[in-house]
Write a protein that holds these residues in place. Sequence first.
Motif, PDB file in Angstrom:
ATOM      1  N   LYS A 256      12.035   2.532   4.709  1.00 34.05           N
ATOM      2  CA  LYS A 256      12.775   1.507   3.970  1.00 34.05           C
ATOM      3  C   LYS A 256      11.813   0.420   3.533  1.00 34.05           C
ATOM      4  O   LYS A 256      10.906   0.048   4.271  1.00 34.05           O
ATOM      5  CB  LYS A 256      13.866   0.908   4.867  1.00 34.05           C
ATOM      6  N   GLU A 257      11.981  -0.090   2.324  1.00 35.01           N
ATOM      7  CA  GLU A 257      11.191  -1.236   1.856  1.00 35.01           C
ATOM      8  C   GLU A 257      12.120  -2.172   1.090  1.00 35.01           C
ATOM      9  O   GLU A 257      12.961  -1.736   0.307  1.00 35.01           O
ATOM     10  CB  GLU A 257      10.022  -0.785   0.987  1.00 35.01           C
ATOM     11  N   GLU A 258      11.969  -3.469   1.351  1.00 40.11           N
ATOM     12  CA  GLU A 258      12.870  -4.470   0.784  1.00 40.11           C
ATOM     13  C   GLU A 258      12.167  -5.396  -0.218  1.00 40.11           C
ATOM     14  O   GLU A 258      12.773  -6.340  -0.702  1.00 40.11           O
ATOM     15  CB  GLU A 258      13.473  -5.323   1.905  1.00 40.11           C
ATOM     16  N   ILE A 259      10.897  -5.136  -0.524  1.00 41.60           N
ATOM     17  CA  ILE A 259      10.130  -6.054  -1.356  1.00 41.60           C
ATOM     18  C   ILE A 259       9.325  -5.271  -2.377  1.00 41.60           C
ATOM     19  O   ILE A 259       9.241  -4.041  -2.334  1.00 41.60           O
ATOM     20  CB  ILE A 259       9.162  -6.902  -0.503  1.00 41.60           C
TER      21      ILE A 259
ATOM     22  N   ALA B 261       0.807  -1.220   0.000  1.00 42.92           N
ATOM     23  CA  ALA B 261       0.000   0.000   0.000  1.00 42.92           C
ATOM     24  C   ALA B 261       0.841   1.271   0.000  1.00 42.92           C
ATOM     25  O   ALA B 261       0.354   2.332  -0.387  1.00 42.92           O
ATOM     26  CB  ALA B 261      -0.954  -0.005   1.194  1.00 42.92           C
ATOM     27  N   TYR B 262       2.102   1.194   0.455  1.00 40.24           N
ATOM     28  CA  TYR B 262       2.914   2.399   0.607  1.00 40.24           C
ATOM     29  C   TYR B 262       4.324   2.172   0.070  1.00 40.24           C
ATOM     30  O   TYR B 262       4.775   1.040  -0.057  1.00 40.24           O
ATOM     31  CB  TYR B 262       2.990   2.806   2.086  1.00 40.24           C
ATOM     32  N   GLN B 263       4.998   3.284  -0.213  1.00 32.78           N
ATOM     33  CA  GLN B 263       6.372   3.242  -0.687  1.00 32.78           C
ATOM     34  C   GLN B 263       7.239   4.087   0.234  1.00 32.78           C
ATOM     35  O   GLN B 263       6.733   4.815   1.106  1.00 32.78           O
ATOM     36  CB  GLN B 263       6.467   3.770  -2.127  1.00 32.78           C
ATOM     37  N   THR B 264       8.543   4.005   0.048  1.00 31.14           N
ATOM     38  CA  THR B 264       9.465   4.763   0.880  1.00 31.14           C
ATOM     39  C   THR B 264       9.147   6.257   0.813  1.00 31.14           C
ATOM     40  O   THR B 264       9.004   6.830  -0.269  1.00 31.14           O
ATOM     41  CB  THR B 264      10.914   4.520   0.426  1.00 31.14           C
ATOM     42  N   GLY B 265       9.019   6.876   1.992  1.00 25.91           N
ATOM     43  CA  GLY B 265       8.709   8.299   2.075  1.00 25.91           C
ATOM     44  C   GLY B 265       7.253   8.588   2.342  1.00 25.91           C
ATOM     45  O   GLY B 265       6.895   9.717   2.707  1.00 25.91           O
ATOM     46  N   ASP B 266       6.383   7.568   2.182  1.00 26.38           N
ATOM     47  CA  ASP B 266       4.952   7.780   2.427  1.00 26.38           C
ATOM     48  C   ASP B 266       4.671   7.842   3.920  1.00 26.38           C
ATOM     49  O   ASP B 266       5.329   7.183   4.732  1.00 26.38           O
ATOM     50  CB  ASP B 266       4.128   6.653   1.809  1.00 26.38           C
ATOM     51  N   VAL B 267       3.660   8.639   4.274  1.00 23.77           N
ATOM     52  CA  VAL B 267       3.223   8.759   5.666  1.00 23.77           C
ATOM     53  C   VAL B 267       2.136   7.724   5.931  1.00 23.77           C
ATOM     54  O   VAL B 267       1.225   7.546   5.121  1.00 23.77           O
ATOM     55  CB  VAL B 267       2.691  10.174   5.964  1.00 23.77           C
ATOM     56  N   VAL B 268       2.244   7.019   7.059  1.00 23.91           N
ATOM     57  CA  VAL B 268       1.239   6.018   7.428  1.00 23.91           C
ATOM     58  C   VAL B 268       0.693   6.351   8.805  1.00 23.91           C
ATOM     59  O   VAL B 268       1.356   7.015   9.613  1.00 23.91           O
ATOM     60  CB  VAL B 268       1.832   4.588   7.423  1.00 23.91           C
ATOM     61  N   LYS B 269      -0.524   5.882   9.055  1.00 27.49           N
ATOM     62  CA  LYS B 269      -1.163   6.045  10.354  1.00 27.49           C
ATOM     63  C   LYS B 269      -1.172   4.711  11.083  1.00 27.49           C
ATOM     64  O   LYS B 269      -1.099   3.643  10.465  1.00 27.49           O
ATOM     65  CB  LYS B 269      -2.593   6.559  10.189  1.00 27.49           C
ATOM     66  N   LYS B 270      -1.275   4.769  12.394  1.00 28.30           N
ATOM     67  CA  LYS B 270      -1.361   3.559  13.197  1.00 28.30           C
ATOM     68  C   LYS B 270      -2.551   2.721  12.749  1.00 28.30           C
ATOM     69  O   LYS B 270      -3.661   3.220  12.604  1.00 28.30           O
ATOM     70  CB  LYS B 270      -1.494   3.919  14.681  1.00 28.30           C
ATOM     71  N   GLY B 271      -2.304   1.419  12.486  1.00 30.04           N
ATOM     72  CA  GLY B 271      -3.359   0.515  12.048  1.00 30.04           C
ATOM     73  C   GLY B 271      -3.470   0.373  10.543  1.00 30.04           C
ATOM     74  O   GLY B 271      -4.179  -0.513  10.058  1.00 30.04           O
TER      75      GLY B 271
END
Length: 553
Positions: A373-376, A88-98
């Motif tokens: 960071k994302e490895e996949i 759903a997200y890439q490096t640098g994206d802001v995410v919320k808890k849950g």
Amino acid sequence: MKKRNVKQLAGMSLKKKKWIIVGAIVVVIVVGAVSVSGRRQKDSLPQVTVEQAKKQDVTSRVETSGTVESLKVKTYFSPVNAAISSLAYQTGDVVKKGDTLVVFETDSLEQDNEKSQLNKTATVSGSKDTAQKAVESAQKVKDAQAELPTLEQNVKNYQEYVASLKTAISDRTRKLAEDSSKASSDISMALTKAQAELAKMQENMSSLTALQQEQEAKITELTAEISETKKEGGDASEAEHQLNNFNDALKQTKNQIKEQQNYIDEQNDVITQLNVQQIEAQSNAKDADSDEQIVAWQNELEDATTKLSELQAELSEKKTVAEGSSDAGLTQAAKNQLEATDNLAELEAASTQELLEKGRQGIKAEFSGIISKEEISEGTTATQGMELVTVSSNEEVAVNVSVSKYDYDKLKEGQKASVNIASHTYAGTVSSISKVAQTNEKGAPVISAKVKIDNPDESIFLGVEAKVSIETDTAKDVVCVPASAVNTATDSTFCYVLKNGVITKQNITTGVTASDYIEVEKGLKAGDEVISELPEGVEAGMKAEAVSGSTEE
């Protein structure tokens, strides 16, 4: 007027000291000349800019800069072996808890779980069946043991009954034979004896047959025991030795049965010959086979012999069964093995069910932050324990700063700070100070510290530079003078003060030092006029005219 701080003025104060000495000599010469000439020359006084010492608050600060970093970083690892169906997200994206970060493809997990559930059902059912059969087998042993005395007595009774019938038939036959010729009597006696021997042979044959069945049963039991022991990795040498002994004994028994059967066949031939001879001898006498009593006894004998054979076979079978264990039917080791097998199947089923649930849940953010960071990527297959994504909190952030050897001893945990990131200003607190110095790019030792941002917001970017101003000390309502008015020498700190129109050098003791004002602990009081900078050619001891400078903080 251009202001200089204490450090900038340190060098200048030495030069001014030299000029003060030279100026004093000049003044003495001029005064002497004036007194000698007696002439008074009226010149205008030099002007100096003054500011009043005043009471105010002053705060000392350490100015530095550093990099914004997160205090809370979480790397998520794959809990399952499954393909990634969605990121759903890439490096640098802001995410919320849950928020869901990673979605797994669960088809293979569902298949594995279904297999383990079926395996569990099959294993547990098989164990129950084995245990039930063992219980039934144990019950058969107990029943057989209980029935043995009755069967043995029945066999004994029938043996006696058969023997009595044979004796009766023999006696009556003999009596009939006595009424015939002497030759017929001898033949009858021989026939009776032969029949008795045949009966013993048949009994021996029954015993050998029972022995053969017992040996075959024991061989079957030992073969199963050896197979089970080898499966468990145990030593079956003793059982194999017993099996070889029983095989040899069975072979010997079969030979004895064969030999006994030959004896029986030969004995039957003898009886047949005697019967023929008897018939021939009694051709003129009464035929025993036609005697009603003998016929009746012979019928009874046939039935009794058949019944005796059946009882002997049943007794042999019950003895074989009764020799088994009358306990639960399973050894404790076998019970433990079944229980362990069931537990393993249940654990495997629980494990695959848990993995399926984790696969369905995917990876969710435990706190709000930024994907650092994302490895996949979507479509790739993740293995259990594989690193997937890293989330760095943007709600718990700090600036990692470096402080020089001149300032590090001023820092203390808990000190307040002001943090400037781009066009935004935040309140901060010194949260930690390293106890190990590091070398910066210029080769100078520095101490690193973390200044936690107390009021972070969505405008914060991780990894950017921030300017930090740390409040190291504060004094309230104290006498202060402009920093430009403070001078330092090798042995003293002083200010130039205008007293009664004369420039005077006043030694002072300083306290809290800010960038623009310095606390004066001793040497000055509020209202004293201090000179920020002496004009060229003006020295201490000279009269001067005051010009008011800025008094704003």
